[in-house]
Design a protein around this motif. Sequence first.
Motif, PDB file in Angstrom:
ATOM      1  N   UNK A   1       0.830  -1.202   0.000  1.00 18.41           N
ATOM      2  CA  UNK A   1       0.000   0.000   0.000  1.00 18.41           C
ATOM      3  C   UNK A   1       0.870   1.259   0.000  1.00 18.41           C
ATOM      4  N   UNK A   2       1.937   1.249   0.773  1.00 17.53           N
ATOM      5  CA  UNK A   2       2.834   2.407   0.809  1.00 17.53           C
ATOM      6  C   UNK A   2       3.610   2.542  -0.497  1.00 17.53           C
ATOM      7  N   UNK A   3       3.906   1.418  -1.132  1.00 20.83           N
ATOM      8  CA  UNK A   3       4.581   1.467  -2.431  1.00 20.83           C
ATOM      9  C   UNK A   3       3.687   2.119  -3.476  1.00 20.83           C
ATOM     10  N   UNK A   4       2.405   1.779  -3.462  1.00 20.73           N
ATOM     11  CA  UNK A   4       1.463   2.416  -4.382  1.00 20.73           C
ATOM     12  C   UNK A   4       1.389   3.913  -4.114  1.00 20.73           C
ATOM     13  N   UNK A   5       1.362   4.258  -2.842  1.00 21.29           N
ATOM     14  CA  UNK A   5       1.307   5.671  -2.461  1.00 21.29           C
ATOM     15  C   UNK A   5       2.566   6.410  -2.903  1.00 21.29           C
ATOM     16  N   UNK A   6       3.713   5.753  -2.788  1.00 20.99           N
ATOM     17  CA  UNK A   6       4.966   6.372  -3.212  1.00 20.99           C
ATOM     18  C   UNK A   6       4.964   6.623  -4.714  1.00 20.99           C
ATOM     19  N   UNK A   7       4.447   5.659  -5.479  1.00 24.87           N
ATOM     20  CA  UNK A   7       4.371   5.841  -6.933  1.00 24.87           C
ATOM     21  C   UNK A   7       3.434   6.990  -7.280  1.00 24.87           C
ATOM     22  N   UNK A   8       2.328   7.107  -6.541  1.00 24.31           N
ATOM     23  CA  UNK A   8       1.369   8.205  -6.757  1.00 24.31           C
ATOM     24  C   UNK A   8       2.037   9.556  -6.505  1.00 24.31           C
ATOM     25  N   UNK A   9       2.773   9.652  -5.401  1.00 25.67           N
ATOM     26  CA  UNK A   9       3.440  10.912  -5.087  1.00 25.67           C
ATOM     27  C   UNK A   9       4.579  11.209  -6.061  1.00 25.67           C
ATOM     28  N   UNK A  10       5.266  10.168  -6.535  1.00 26.52           N
ATOM     29  CA  UNK A  10       6.323  10.393  -7.529  1.00 26.52           C
ATOM     30  C   UNK A  10       5.744  11.015  -8.792  1.00 26.52           C
ATOM     31  N   UNK A  11       4.534  10.600  -9.146  1.00 34.17           N
ATOM     32  CA  UNK A  11       3.836  11.175 -10.296  1.00 34.17           C
ATOM     33  C   UNK A  11       3.522  12.643 -10.031  1.00 34.17           C
ATOM     34  N   UNK A  12       3.077  12.938  -8.812  1.00 35.08           N
ATOM     35  CA  UNK A  12       2.764  14.321  -8.462  1.00 35.08           C
ATOM     36  C   UNK A  12       4.018  15.197  -8.455  1.00 35.08           C
ATOM     37  N   UNK A  13       5.143  14.623  -8.043  1.00 38.01           N
ATOM     38  CA  UNK A  13       6.405  15.375  -8.071  1.00 38.01           C
ATOM     39  C   UNK A  13       6.759  15.736  -9.511  1.00 38.01           C
ATOM     40  N   UNK A  14       6.589  14.782 -10.418  1.00 37.00           N
ATOM     41  CA  UNK A  14       6.915  15.067 -11.825  1.00 37.00           C
ATOM     42  C   UNK A  14       6.007  16.137 -12.403  1.00 37.00           C
ATOM     43  N   UNK A  15       4.780  16.207 -11.890  1.00 41.76           N
ATOM     44  CA  UNK A  15       3.849  17.252 -12.335  1.00 41.76           C
ATOM     45  C   UNK A  15       4.067  18.568 -11.595  1.00 41.76           C
ATOM     46  N   UNK A  16       4.990  18.562 -10.621  1.00 47.77           N
ATOM     47  CA  UNK A  16       5.279  19.726  -9.783  1.00 47.77           C
ATOM     48  C   UNK A  16       4.057  20.154  -8.960  1.00 47.77           C
ATOM     49  N   UNK A  17       3.216  19.165  -8.627  1.00 48.26           N
ATOM     50  CA  UNK A  17       2.067  19.441  -7.761  1.00 48.26           C
ATOM     51  C   UNK A  17       2.490  19.394  -6.301  1.00 48.26           C
ATOM     52  N   UNK A  18       3.566  18.660  -6.005  1.00 49.17           N
ATOM     53  CA  UNK A  18       4.146  18.632  -4.663  1.00 49.17           C
ATOM     54  C   UNK A  18       5.655  18.765  -4.824  1.00 49.17           C
TER      55      UNK A  18
END
Length: 337
Positions: free
Chosen positions: A98-115
């Motif tokens: 579950x945390x791995x999925x969350x990490x992948x989600x946040x990595x996507x947001x980092x690439x979008x510069x949303x976080x």
Amino acid sequence: MRRAAVPGLVPRPTDRALTAATAPADFTEAWLRNRRLSAHTREAYRRDVAGWLTWCAGADLDPLQASFLDVNAYARVLEATIDPRSGRLLTPATVARKLSALSSWYAFLVRLRAVPANPVTDADRPRINRDHSATIGLTPDQVDALFVAARADPRPNGGRNLAVLALLADLGLRVGELVSLNVSDLGHERGHRSVRFVGKGGRSRRRALAPDTARILDAYLDERARAAATTVDSLTGPLLVTATGARLDRHAVFRLVRRLARAAGLPAWDRLSPHSLRHAFATTARAEGVPLEDVQDAMGHADPRTTRRYDRDRHNLDRDPAYRIAAARSARAATTG
């Protein structure tokens, strides 16, 4: 032609229009669209992120402002959560997934510069013993007993059930790969009967069908064709179907494996799963001397450590390389002496 706006409906942004103001759920759908995932994995990841967003809402936390401390707090909640299916606490492997999925989600947001950064990166994730598999495995004799039970089963769809068992046991398919097969996936390649399917990560794969497995599939398809008053060549759609012609789903396969295991008198039959047969495939292949890399390729593992986790006989001292090295030295000494 532009689609007319529907009053009261907020249009979903395109992937290129995502910003920090985008709703987290829309980020999730964009993230999933940009991943090569099976339908089952996609739905699991969607649930994993939704669980995090629900927890954030309950904690009055903006998920786009979360830190690793918040992820740690969420992880502790997961570790104290009861799995409704097993009645036991979530396993460390489940929490880690579950945390791995969350990490992948946040990595996507980092690439979008949303976080600005991925808060899961520095979080305290559960330690997973890669040398252990929680799956209950089966011995070759127990797999044989399942085949005996399947052949003796008087219920309808006996040919299909035998085909399910053969594909799981002889190819080690994941249950998602199994139920996604279509009749058109069967074929011939360079003198081999073969089957093509989409494996984990959306990778197209192919496997050879052993003669016995091919005969079981042929008998099942002949049975289906006769019932439909047609020919095997005219069959289309899902390979494994219900009595109504619908695609067999993963839940039905779970029930089938446990029913046959119970009929075969296997211990812990109520805890077995289709993955138990995948486990047996790996263990038996290694016991029969199949090289690790060939088993890894057959199972579609990117990391050989994953394959080794299934090989529960690997600690058998009979297989210690010291014996082969010493034997080779003795053989060289004999030829030179």
